[in-house]
Design a protein around this motif. Structure first.
Motif, PDB file in Angstrom:
ATOM      1  N   SER A 233       1.051  -1.045  -0.053  1.00  0.00           N
ATOM      2  CA  SER A 233      -0.156   0.004   0.166  1.00  0.00           C
ATOM      3  C   SER A 233       0.886   1.314   0.055  1.00  0.00           C
ATOM      4  O   SER A 233       2.050   1.146   0.294  1.00  0.00           O
ATOM      5  CB  SER A 233      -0.919   0.182   1.395  1.00  0.00           C
ATOM      6  N   ASP A 234       0.313   2.464  -0.188  1.00  0.00           N
ATOM      7  CA  ASP A 234       1.054   3.404  -0.038  1.00  0.00           C
ATOM      8  C   ASP A 234       1.551   3.870   1.225  1.00  0.00           C
ATOM      9  O   ASP A 234       2.632   4.624   1.198  1.00  0.00           O
ATOM     10  CB  ASP A 234      -0.176   4.945  -0.680  1.00  0.00           C
ATOM     11  N   GLU A 235       1.003   3.444   2.390  1.00  0.00           N
ATOM     12  CA  GLU A 235       1.608   3.599   3.668  1.00  0.00           C
ATOM     13  C   GLU A 235       2.818   2.629   3.862  1.00  0.00           C
ATOM     14  O   GLU A 235       3.744   3.023   4.785  1.00  0.00           O
ATOM     15  CB  GLU A 235       0.734   2.928   4.662  1.00  0.00           C
ATOM     16  N   ALA A 236       3.451   1.713   2.757  1.00  0.00           N
ATOM     17  CA  ALA A 236       4.543   1.464   3.161  1.00  0.00           C
ATOM     18  C   ALA A 236       5.852   2.406   2.435  1.00  0.00           C
ATOM     19  O   ALA A 236       6.986   2.050   2.783  1.00  0.00           O
ATOM     20  CB  ALA A 236       4.595   0.146   1.851  1.00  0.00           C
ATOM     21  N   LEU A 237       5.502   3.388   1.723  1.00  0.00           N
ATOM     22  CA  LEU A 237       6.678   4.327   1.160  1.00  0.00           C
ATOM     23  C   LEU A 237       7.147   5.019   2.478  1.00  0.00           C
ATOM     24  O   LEU A 237       6.434   5.738   2.958  1.00  0.00           O
ATOM     25  CB  LEU A 237       5.990   5.380   0.080  1.00  0.00           C
ATOM     26  N   LEU A 238       8.499   5.027   2.332  1.00  0.00           N
ATOM     27  CA  LEU A 238       8.977   5.983   3.209  1.00  0.00           C
ATOM     28  C   LEU A 238       8.910   7.504   2.821  1.00  0.00           C
ATOM     29  O   LEU A 238       9.585   7.836   1.975  1.00  0.00           O
ATOM     30  CB  LEU A 238      10.605   5.699   3.303  1.00  0.00           C
ATOM     31  N   PRO A 239       8.221   8.324   3.501  1.00  0.00           N
ATOM     32  CA  PRO A 239       7.985   9.378   3.073  1.00  0.00           C
ATOM     33  C   PRO A 239       9.224  10.506   3.130  1.00  0.00           C
ATOM     34  O   PRO A 239       9.242  11.520   2.433  1.00  0.00           O
ATOM     35  CB  PRO A 239       6.679  10.228   3.884  1.00  0.00           C
ATOM     36  N   GLY A 240      10.124  10.363   3.964  1.00  0.00           N
ATOM     37  CA  GLY A 240      11.242  11.145   4.197  1.00  0.00           C
ATOM     38  C   GLY A 240      12.379  10.942   3.159  1.00  0.00           C
ATOM     39  O   GLY A 240      13.319  11.945   3.396  1.00  0.00           O
TER      40      GLY A 240
END
Length: 395
Positions: A233-240
């Motif tokens: 899911s998109d929540e797996a992407l490390l945002p920083g």
């Protein structure tokens, strides 16, 4: 041979340069290394056995992600962490490697670049040793050029689909979560061609296979990873993390631990040589009474102490927030290169017995060949320093 370490410590008096809290961390790791790792490591190395039960014990001692703050992590200083790396690698490079992969690579990536939800989900369990992480950057064609990675992640609705392969990924078959670095389309990721993803290893399409036939790091686990349509899911992407600066900053955390750790392996080899030199008699006297042997021991000792002093200097710089990547390269290049030289000299003092597992020297020498290769080969660090000195890139 463990009684030799205090003698080596006393000659230079390292204790005068570290604080009481730092010394306590060192002794905590030394006790674990001597009481838990050393009694079984030769058998584990021979059997290529990773002792998973040690993971929770290391977590219980606060050694996993110990340099990080919050989320169950100890928040210890850089020098304390370095001293722990030194003591663990004095037992075996594989166990310092585990602490590095867990704390300096996987946990650091989440701690530096993760969302609050990602940190809460993964870091407390990893700090406790209940969960294991791995860091999937290196690919089969080579590890020195991560910009040339071929693993890709593409958007598909509200998900990401990851395809590719990774190699020499520590602990991947033991891990609960993998930090996977992949190339994405610029328009998909909001800028930055390389992004990190937190992939639970139970995800369909994620396959980690331990690499057989290793003659080094046999008490540790390194794997091939196949990523075949791995959907997260998109929540797996490390945002920083955007671009190669993300994985490189984590690599520098691990390289810093190696600066200390390799000196632990070197000290262990020196201990073995010193023990043998004072106990083995030839021509009616201990071999350590001969000038050639004493010269070798003195040279080995000098390089151990120089390496530890360099590591200590880098640790103090790190604690001030002043440590540069080039300075880390100095430490990694020097520590591993000198540790291998010391291992070879120690083997010569041990003579024929030095090739047996009655002594740890050949095991350390074999392991150090891996340490010399990962987190930047000698040549990569030479080129980093060459660029720093000349202002010209030879990459």
């Amino acid at each position: 041979m463990t009684t030799i370490a205090p003698r080596i410590d006393a000659v230079f008096d390292l204790n005068a340069l570290i604080g009481d809290d730092e010394r306590e961390w060192q002794l905590r790791a030394r006790r674990f290394a001597q009481e838990r790792i050393l009694p079984v490591i030769e058998g584990d190395f021979e059997a290529a056995h990773f002792r998973r039960e040690f993971v929770r014990e290391l977590g219980g001692l606060g050694l996993l992600g110990m340099h990080l703050t919050g989320y169950g992590c100890a928040g210890a200083g850089a020098v304390s962490y370095g001293l722990v790396c030194l003591e663990l690698e004095a037992a075996d490079s594989g166990w310092r490697t585990f602490v590095s992969v867990q704390g300096s690579l996987a946990m650091s990536a989440i701690h530096k670049y993760g969302s609050e939800a990602q940190k809460q989900r993964w870091l407390p369990g990893m700090a406790a040793g209940e969960l294991v992480g791995c860091f999937a950057l290196t690919e089969p064609h080579g590890g020195s050029d991560p910009a040339g990675m071929t693993t890709t992640a593409r958007r598909d609705g509200d998900s990401w689909v990851i395809d590719g392969a990774k190699r020499w990924i520590g602990l991947a078959s033991e891990a609960d979560v993998a930090v996977v670095w992949a190339k994405v389309d610029e328009t998909d990721a909001g800028g930055g061609a390389v992004r990190g993803f937190l992939v639970p290893t139970s995800t369909p399409g994620f396959i980690a296979t331990p690499i057989d036939g290793k003659l080094s790091m046999r008490a540790s686990v390194q794997c091939d990873i196949a990523l075949d349509g791995v959907r997260v899911s998109d929540e797996a992407l490390l945002p920083g993390a955007s671009g190669l600066s993300g994985p490189f900053s984590c690599l520098n955390e691990a390289r810093y631990g190696i600066v200390w750790g390799a000196m632990g392996a070197a000290r262990s080899c020196l201990e073995a040589a010193l023990s043998r030199a004072t106990s083995r008699e030839v021509f009616g006297k201990p071999i350590g009474a001969n000038q050639l042997i004493q010269a070798k021991l003195a040279d080995m000792f000098v390089e151990v102490e120089k390496g530890i002093l360099l590591a200590l200097h880098l640790g103090r710089l790190k604690e001030r927030g002043a440590l540069t990547p080039a300075q880390i390269s100095v430490g990694k290049l020097n520590s591993v290169r000198e540790a291998l030289t010391i291992a070879h000299e120690a083997r010569s003092i041990l003579a024929g017995d030095g090739i047996t597992n009655a002594w740890p020297v050949m095991r350390h020498a074999a392991n150090l060949e891996s340490v010399r290769t990962y987190e930047g080969t000698d040549e990569i660090h030479q080129l980093i320093l060459g660029r720093e000195l000349t202002g010209l890139s030879a990459f």
